[in-house]
Design a protein around this motif. Structure first.
Motif, mmCIF file in Angstrom:
data_model
loop_
_atom_site.group_PDB
_atom_site.id
_atom_site.type_symbol
_atom_site.label_atom_id
_atom_site.label_comp_id
_atom_site.label_asym_id
_atom_site.label_seq_id
_atom_site.Cartn_x
_atom_site.Cartn_y
_atom_site.Cartn_z
ATOM 1 N N GLY A 167 73.256 85.563 49.484
ATOM 2 C CA GLY A 167 73.893 86.595 49.307
ATOM 3 C C GLY A 167 75.105 86.730 48.734
ATOM 4 O O GLY A 167 75.809 85.530 48.661
ATOM 5 N N HIS A 168 75.539 87.816 47.993
ATOM 6 C CA HIS A 168 76.834 88.059 47.485
ATOM 7 C C HIS A 168 77.142 86.829 46.438
ATOM 8 O O HIS A 168 76.277 86.638 45.904
ATOM 9 C CB HIS A 168 77.922 88.017 48.586
ATOM 10 C CG HIS A 168 77.560 88.722 49.787
ATOM 11 N ND1 HIS A 168 77.838 90.055 49.838
ATOM 12 C CD2 HIS A 168 76.714 88.495 50.700
ATOM 13 C CE1 HIS A 168 77.351 90.852 50.983
ATOM 14 N NE2 HIS A 168 76.798 89.638 51.726
ATOM 15 N N GLY A 169 78.488 86.920 45.870
ATOM 16 C CA GLY A 169 78.829 86.185 44.844
ATOM 17 C C GLY A 169 79.760 86.922 43.925
ATOM 18 O O GLY A 169 79.756 87.933 43.827
ATOM 19 N N HIS A 237 71.991 85.427 54.234
ATOM 20 C CA HIS A 237 73.320 86.274 54.636
ATOM 21 C C HIS A 237 73.785 85.456 55.948
ATOM 22 O O HIS A 237 73.042 85.034 56.702
ATOM 23 C CB HIS A 237 73.094 87.723 54.720
ATOM 24 C CG HIS A 237 72.774 88.337 53.471
ATOM 25 N ND1 HIS A 237 73.664 88.970 52.780
ATOM 26 C CD2 HIS A 237 71.571 88.243 52.706
ATOM 27 C CE1 HIS A 237 73.157 89.541 51.420
ATOM 28 N NE2 HIS A 237 71.911 89.091 51.352
ATOM 29 N N ALA A 238 74.948 85.697 56.064
ATOM 30 C CA ALA A 238 75.863 85.691 57.283
ATOM 31 C C ALA A 238 76.512 86.895 57.798
ATOM 32 O O ALA A 238 76.829 87.992 56.968
ATOM 33 C CB ALA A 238 76.905 84.438 57.258
ATOM 34 N N ASN A 239 76.607 87.094 59.043
ATOM 35 C CA ASN A 239 76.903 88.444 59.704
ATOM 36 C C ASN A 239 78.422 88.464 60.032
ATOM 37 O O ASN A 239 79.229 87.772 59.850
ATOM 38 C CB ASN A 239 76.096 88.691 61.008
ATOM 39 C CG ASN A 239 75.246 89.997 61.012
ATOM 40 O OD1 ASN A 239 75.785 90.848 60.353
ATOM 41 N ND2 ASN A 239 73.995 89.991 61.604
ATOM 42 N N TRP A 269 76.482 98.217 54.988
ATOM 43 C CA TRP A 269 77.507 97.005 54.500
ATOM 44 C C TRP A 269 76.939 96.266 53.462
ATOM 45 O O TRP A 269 77.806 96.043 52.492
ATOM 46 C CB TRP A 269 77.584 96.339 55.887
ATOM 47 C CG TRP A 269 78.357 94.784 55.560
ATOM 48 C CD1 TRP A 269 77.619 93.795 55.220
ATOM 49 C CD2 TRP A 269 79.768 94.825 55.673
ATOM 50 N NE1 TRP A 269 78.800 92.755 55.118
ATOM 51 C CE2 TRP A 269 80.108 93.405 55.450
ATOM 52 C CE3 TRP A 269 80.842 95.483 56.166
ATOM 53 C CZ2 TRP A 269 81.312 93.030 55.667
ATOM 54 C CZ3 TRP A 269 82.152 95.037 56.309
ATOM 55 C CH2 TRP A 269 82.427 93.568 55.985
ATOM 56 N N GLU A 270 75.722 95.774 53.541
ATOM 57 C CA GLU A 270 75.047 94.982 52.463
ATOM 58 C C GLU A 270 74.745 95.778 51.235
ATOM 59 O O GLU A 270 75.226 95.187 50.083
ATOM 60 C CB GLU A 270 73.970 94.340 52.913
ATOM 61 C CG GLU A 270 74.164 93.289 54.053
ATOM 62 C CD GLU A 270 74.900 92.075 53.919
ATOM 63 O OE1 GLU A 270 75.292 91.945 52.819
ATOM 64 O OE2 GLU A 270 74.945 91.256 54.696
ATOM 65 N N ASN A 271 74.270 97.011 51.458
ATOM 66 C CA ASN A 271 73.941 97.926 50.124
ATOM 67 C C ASN A 271 75.261 98.093 49.529
ATOM 68 O O ASN A 271 75.164 98.270 48.282
ATOM 69 C CB ASN A 271 73.243 99.129 50.719
ATOM 70 C CG ASN A 271 71.995 98.847 51.081
ATOM 71 O OD1 ASN A 271 71.498 97.620 50.815
ATOM 72 N ND2 ASN A 271 71.241 99.719 51.696
HETATM 73 ZN ZN LIG Z 1 75.919 89.468 53.340
#
Ligand SMILES: [Zn+2]
Length: 420
Positions: A167-169, A237-239, A269-271
């Motif tokens: 996730g992310h980057g 992911h991590a929360n 949040w993720e979107n």
């Molecule tokens: Zn995430």
């Protein structure tokens, strides 16, 4: 040690081999009842990832009033009871009793102990002996069994190509902790470790959506997997939560409606690829909705695979639940954009809260990371093996561990040893 591990069931046994530092307990027990009266607490049992429960016969049949007669050299075992003699053939999974014959799911030898399927005990033997036999199972066993059920309609390809999505980057940092730990770094680390684990499995190709700290849009990630014609997609992911006490792990599959308010906020949040802490984004989280995405579930590539995605998510969550010490937040559904375009079974796992001191300490610990990675690797292989069984590449009564599948099968039966 080995005996203790075995009591936890096959799936767990595989995991614990890979995570020997995991805390152990005596494991769940099955309560065996004859005519509604408990006669035995059975702790030596295995659950195959076809969902079938196998119980060791050593203590079982004496408690049920039968005298077993068997030897590891023979594929036939006998049961003597009420002046009757029943012969069960482990090769054909058939039972002969007088002139009658019956089928059962199967049985096998493992470490000089004979295991026999649940239906043999509650069906074949109970009927022959004129008894009512039932098995009372703890929730963990029931959940574990029910996770391993593929829907009638499923993608008929074996799992050969897996895409792992850290996730992310880049500019999308994800959750952060007060000490400056960043979700994007943790997810990449876990994904790289996971790829290394799975690399040793013959016939399985593993790709990462990103191998370095770079930005990729959520749509690009699903597109990456689609271009590779991947058979399975896992986003890691991590929360984060303003409530510092929030902790635990959860696994998601796609839905346009979130399971609960926390899941809805998490998906927004993720979107929106928000970073930092929730308080600074309270406006987006309160009012964000999917309307701006203008989506219809039927139009999404993922809608074809929801039933399988649910199975995959359950396998991950149930495997994590058997090992992790932090709270089990369950399998949930939410409208994650990264899952929408994926044209294969797909799940998103949140391995813990960076904002919780205990979760954070664990997640940043190398040994704990290895434990999470082992569980994720085994979950992917469990799903792969489940499909191989359904596709007839492994027979139902094969243990997947002590016997090799047909040469064509992509599943390596000795995977526990290989990915340790
Ligand atoms: Zn995430």
């Amino acid at each position: 040690m080995v005996r203790k591990l075995r009591t936890l069931g096959l799936g767990v046994w595989l995991i614990l081999l890979c995570a020997a530092d995991a805390p152990l307990d005596v494991g769940p027990a099955l309560s065996i009842l004859v005519n509604d009266r408990p006669v035995l607490q059975a702790r030596d049992f295995l659950i195959h990832n076809n969902g079938v429960l196998y119980i060791c016969v050593n203590e079982l049949f004496p408690a049920l009033g039968a005298k077993p007669d068997y030897s590891p050299d023979l594929t036939i075992f006998y049961l003597n009871f009420d002046k009757q003699r029943l012969a069960a053939d482990l090769k054909t999974s058939k039972v002969a009793l007088g002139s009658k014959s019956f089928k059962f799911a199967g049985g096998f030898w493992k470490d000089s102990r004979l295991y026999i399927s649940e239906d043999f005990i509650t069906g074949v033997y109970a009927e022959a002996a004129g008894l009512k036999i039932s098995i009372d199972k703890p929730e963990t066993v029931k959940n574990y069994q029910s996770a391993f059920r593929l829907p009638e309609k499923f993608k008929r390809d074996p799992v050969k190509v897996v895409v792992i999505d850290p996730g992310h980057g880049g500019e999308s940092i994800g959750a952060t902790s007060s000490e400056g730990w960043r979700e994007k770094d943790l997810t990449l680390k876990l994904a790289l470790k996971l790829r290394d684990r799975l690399k040793a499995v013959p016939g399985l190709q593993v790709y990462l959506t990103r191998e370095v700290d770079k930005y990729m849009s959520l749509e690009e990630r699903a597109e990456f997997a689609n271009k590779l014609n991947a058979d399975l997609f896992l986003s890691i992911h991590a929360n984060a939560c303003d409530e510092k006490s929030a902790s635990g792990f959860e696994t998601f599959f796609l839905s346009l409606n979130a399971s609960d308010e926390d899941s809805r906020k998490l998906a927004i949040w993720e979107n929106l690829e928000l970073s930092g802490n929730q308080a600074s984004h309270s406006k987006e989280l309160a009012h964000g909705s999917l309307s701006e995405l203008d989506v219809i579930l039927g139009d999404m590539a993922q809608s074809e695979h929801l039933a399988e995605s649910e199975v995959f998510a359950k396998i991950i969550q149930n495997n994590l639940a058997l090992i992790m010490q932090n709270p089990n937040r369950g399998v949930k559904q939410a409208p994650f954009r990264v899952l929408m375009g994926a044209n294969m079974p797909a799940a998103l796992v949140e391995v813990g809260f960076l904002t919780n001191a205990k979760d954070r300490k664990n997640m940043l610990d190398e040994k704990h990371q290895d434990k999470i990675v082992s569980i994720l690797a085994n979950s992917i292989l469990d799903f792969q093996e489940l499909k191989a069984r359904k596709l007839g590449m492994i027979r139902n009564n094969e243990t997947g561990q002590t016997q090799a599948g047909p040469a064509a099968a992509p599943v390596n039966p000795k995977r526990a040893a290989q990915i340790r």
